[in-house]
Enzyme design. Sequence first.
Site, PDB file in Angstrom:
ATOM      1  N   SER A  40       0.860  -1.195  -0.016  1.00 21.60           N
ATOM      2  CA  SER A  40      -0.152   0.106   0.016  1.00 21.60           C
ATOM      3  C   SER A  40       0.772   1.298  -0.146  1.00 21.60           C
ATOM      4  O   SER A  40       0.115   2.421  -0.333  1.00 21.60           O
ATOM      5  CB  SER A  40      -1.113  -0.053   1.212  1.00 21.60           C
ATOM      6  OG  SER A  40      -0.255  -0.070   2.432  1.00 21.60           O
ATOM      7  N   ASP A 326      -2.838   7.749   8.167  1.00 21.67           N
ATOM      8  CA  ASP A 326      -3.887   6.870   8.849  1.00 21.67           C
ATOM      9  C   ASP A 326      -3.233   6.007  10.079  1.00 21.67           C
ATOM     10  O   ASP A 326      -2.011   6.237  10.322  1.00 21.67           O
ATOM     11  CB  ASP A 326      -4.886   6.122   7.879  1.00 21.67           C
ATOM     12  CG  ASP A 326      -4.128   5.241   7.100  1.00 21.67           C
ATOM     13  OD1 ASP A 326      -2.855   4.882   7.302  1.00 21.67           O
ATOM     14  OD2 ASP A 326      -4.508   4.698   5.956  1.00 21.67           O
ATOM     15  N   HIS A 329      -0.122   4.452   7.662  1.00 20.68           N
ATOM     16  CA  HIS A 329       0.733   5.026   6.398  1.00 20.68           C
ATOM     17  C   HIS A 329       0.871   6.512   6.633  1.00 20.68           C
ATOM     18  O   HIS A 329       0.255   7.096   7.531  1.00 20.68           O
ATOM     19  CB  HIS A 329      -0.228   5.163   5.045  1.00 20.68           C
ATOM     20  CG  HIS A 329      -1.111   3.435   4.741  1.00 20.68           C
ATOM     21  ND1 HIS A 329      -2.348   3.104   5.190  1.00 20.68           N
ATOM     22  CD2 HIS A 329      -0.403   2.445   4.101  1.00 20.68           C
ATOM     23  CE1 HIS A 329      -2.436   1.998   4.817  1.00 20.68           C
ATOM     24  NE2 HIS A 329      -1.053   1.690   4.157  1.00 20.68           N
TER      25      HIS A 329
END
Length: 361
Positions: A40, A326, A329
Amino acid sequence: MDAGNTITVASFAIVVVLLAAASSLAAAAAVPAVYVLGDSLADVGNNNHLLTLLKADFPHNGIDYPGKKATGRFSNGKNFPDFLAENLGLATSPPYLAISSSSNANYVNGVNFASGGAGVFNSTNKDQCISFDKQIEYYSKVQASLVQSLGEAQAASHLAKSLFAITIGSNDIIGYVRSSAAAKATNPPQQFVDALIQSLTGQLQRLYDLGARKLVFLGTGPVGCCPSLRELSAARDCSGEANEASALYNAATASLLHGMGERHADLRYAVFDSSAALLRYIEQPAAYGFAEARAACCGLGDMNAKIGCTPVSFYCANRTGYVFWDFYHPTEATARKLTGVAFDGSPPLVFPMNIRQLTAM
């Protein structure tokens, strides 16, 4: 300031801008394309095309991206592949799943295979992402397509000059740390990391066999300091267990790449110790322009770390002041700074060369 000095300062500024532009053009000429694989931290929209819970194609993600829209990046704005491309003077490589169904898909300008949730192990977030092995399989199809369109010699030359950027391993470590005490008792950290490296060795060798010659490997960050794992501690401290596993993994990947470089004289690589680099921001946030290095900018619950960034989550107003977007990340600001270090930094943070030096070879 007199007119003469004003002209001199203005001329100097123009020269600086022209030199920067020339540097980007030189890098772009040396690197025709970027092929991205990973998780991600590098996903630019592949998971948008999957039936998965691991998505970021909704607000408040993308709030600072051009157009203020969610793109599938797990960020408030741009991420590592975006800034890497900018530094090279190239466009961001498009997500593979967004272009692969087109009959005239163009792979010569680079492709991004990264998928949120992916790990070294196929079992990591199984059926929720494009596994690393599957990403390499997709790349093999791209390589075959390039051979068909360019011819074998020209395709090999193109890929040898291109940059292969890889960031993988964080999800495996997070999964390990969150596993039961009983499971970890039979699989201590060093044994776990050894198994990761055994898989990674074959995966990187396959990329080499398929034409990759310039590798940028981003080590796992200090995953124990992400808000989600901090939140598990009563004192909200970093998880030493996770950071230990990350350090073991990063050292082992560096050793793996060193060994590959000794076996393959035409392989060049840069390893970025993102754990050490990011720890500087976490431990001395003010020194690097940050105001908050523990809590997430977007989320719900204590430290915004109980629930991820969703349309109903709270988000901070000063996104450039937060290290984390978040519960897992980094923010766009953090990604920008880290990419700058990887591109122009020096040992021990990036070695045996930085990305700029790698592109010049």
